[in-house]
Scaffold this motif. Structure first.
Motif, PDB file in Angstrom:
ATOM      1  N   ILE A 190      20.729 -20.365  35.953  1.00  0.00           N
ATOM      2  CA  ILE A 190      20.151 -19.503  36.977  1.00  0.00           C
ATOM      3  C   ILE A 190      21.303 -18.829  37.693  1.00  0.00           C
ATOM      4  CG2 ILE A 190      18.783 -19.375  39.068  1.00  0.00           C
ATOM      5  CD1 ILE A 190      17.176 -21.746  38.070  1.00  0.00           C
ATOM      6  N   VAL A 191      21.294 -17.513  37.618  1.00  0.00           N
ATOM      7  CA  VAL A 191      22.308 -16.701  38.282  1.00  0.00           C
ATOM      8  C   VAL A 191      21.584 -15.716  39.177  1.00  0.00           C
ATOM      9  CG1 VAL A 191      24.219 -15.078  37.972  1.00  0.00           C
ATOM     10  CG2 VAL A 191      23.849 -16.906  36.291  1.00  0.00           C
ATOM     11  N   ASN A 206      32.523 -22.411  33.066  1.00  0.00           N
ATOM     12  CA  ASN A 206      31.101 -22.035  33.058  1.00  0.00           C
ATOM     13  C   ASN A 206      30.350 -22.725  31.930  1.00  0.00           C
ATOM     14  OD1 ASN A 206      31.133 -20.224  35.308  1.00  0.00           O
ATOM     15  ND2 ASN A 206      32.121 -18.702  34.016  1.00  0.00           N
ATOM     16  N   THR A 207      30.625 -23.996  31.783  1.00  0.00           N
ATOM     17  CA  THR A 207      30.042 -24.768  30.687  1.00  0.00           C
ATOM     18  C   THR A 207      29.402 -26.036  31.218  1.00  0.00           C
ATOM     19  OG1 THR A 207      31.682 -23.926  29.120  1.00  0.00           O
ATOM     20  CG2 THR A 207      30.524 -25.942  28.507  1.00  0.00           C
ATOM     21  N   GLY A 257      29.708 -13.488  30.373  1.00  0.00           N
ATOM     22  CA  GLY A 257      29.107 -12.224  30.764  1.00  0.00           C
ATOM     23  C   GLY A 257      29.267 -11.984  32.251  1.00  0.00           C
ATOM     24  N   SER A 258      28.295 -11.321  32.819  1.00  0.00           N
ATOM     25  CA  SER A 258      28.360 -10.938  34.243  1.00  0.00           C
ATOM     26  C   SER A 258      27.939 -12.112  35.113  1.00  0.00           C
ATOM     27  CB  SER A 258      27.474  -9.723  34.503  1.00  0.00           C
ATOM     28  OG  SER A 258      27.877  -8.622  33.725  1.00  0.00           O
ATOM     29  N   VAL A 302      24.253 -11.889  30.876  1.00  0.00           N
ATOM     30  CA  VAL A 302      24.672 -13.275  30.748  1.00  0.00           C
ATOM     31  C   VAL A 302      24.289 -13.782  29.356  1.00  0.00           C
ATOM     32  CG1 VAL A 302      24.401 -15.618  31.625  1.00  0.00           C
ATOM     33  CG2 VAL A 302      24.428 -13.702  33.223  1.00  0.00           C
ATOM     34  N   GLN A 303      25.251 -14.350  28.680  1.00  0.00           N
ATOM     35  CA  GLN A 303      24.977 -14.922  27.366  1.00  0.00           C
ATOM     36  C   GLN A 303      25.298 -16.417  27.398  1.00  0.00           C
ATOM     37  OE1 GLN A 303      27.412 -12.175  27.448  1.00  0.00           O
ATOM     38  NE2 GLN A 303      25.572 -10.907  27.600  1.00  0.00           N
ATOM     39  N   LEU A 304      24.481 -17.172  26.682  1.00  0.00           N
ATOM     40  CA  LEU A 304      24.683 -18.605  26.598  1.00  0.00           C
ATOM     41  C   LEU A 304      24.908 -18.994  25.151  1.00  0.00           C
ATOM     42  CD1 LEU A 304      21.893 -19.907  29.002  1.00  0.00           C
ATOM     43  CD2 LEU A 304      24.271 -19.399  29.528  1.00  0.00           C
ATOM     44  N   GLN A 305      25.927 -19.797  24.941  1.00  0.00           N
ATOM     45  CA  GLN A 305      26.221 -20.308  23.606  1.00  0.00           C
ATOM     46  C   GLN A 305      26.024 -21.807  23.623  1.00  0.00           C
ATOM     47  OE1 GLN A 305      27.030 -18.552  20.730  1.00  0.00           O
ATOM     48  NE2 GLN A 305      26.685 -20.561  19.804  1.00  0.00           N
TER      49      GLN A 305
END
Length: 114
Positions: free
Chosen positions: A97-98, A75-76, A25-26, A1-4
């Motif tokens: 949190i995933v 997803n934002t 990401g996943s 998982v990536q966050l921008q």
């Protein structure tokens, strides 16, 4: 998982900024999205978060001034910060949190000049 993360910057007291945090990401199901912040010499503290169903939580010191929202299709998450004060100056970290795992974005500096 990536966050921008994006949207930080310099603003005068009383002004507004909007932070964004896009996850990629996943991702199967994001439970929580939100922000913490850390001012120089202080501990990291929760600012706000929002769960998948839309319920949100705010720290007392931002209630009535900040609004968190999310676009599940993208997803934002977004953090609209109004009536900014000098004490809001900090590095803001978005997180998600995933499946009970926490992922952090890079910090975004918010500087409020008085």
């Amino acid at each position: 998982v990536q966050l921008q993360a994006s949207g930080g910057g310099l603003v005068q007291a009383g002004g507004s900024l909007r932070l964004s945090c896009a996850a990629s990401g996943s991702i199967f199901e994001i439970t929580y999205m939100g922000w913490y912040r850390q001012a120089p010499g202080k501990r990291r503290e929760l600012v706000a978060n929002i769960i998948n169903g839309g319920s949100s939580n705010y720290a007392e010191f931002v209630k009535g001034r900040f609004t968190i929202s999310r676009d599940n299709a993208k997803n934002t998450a977004y953090l609209l910060m109004n009536s900014l004060k000098s004490e809001d100056t900090a590095v803001y970290y978005c997180y998600v949190i995933v499946k009970r795992s926490v992922y952090w974005g890079q910090g975004t500096l918010v500087t409020v000049s008085s």
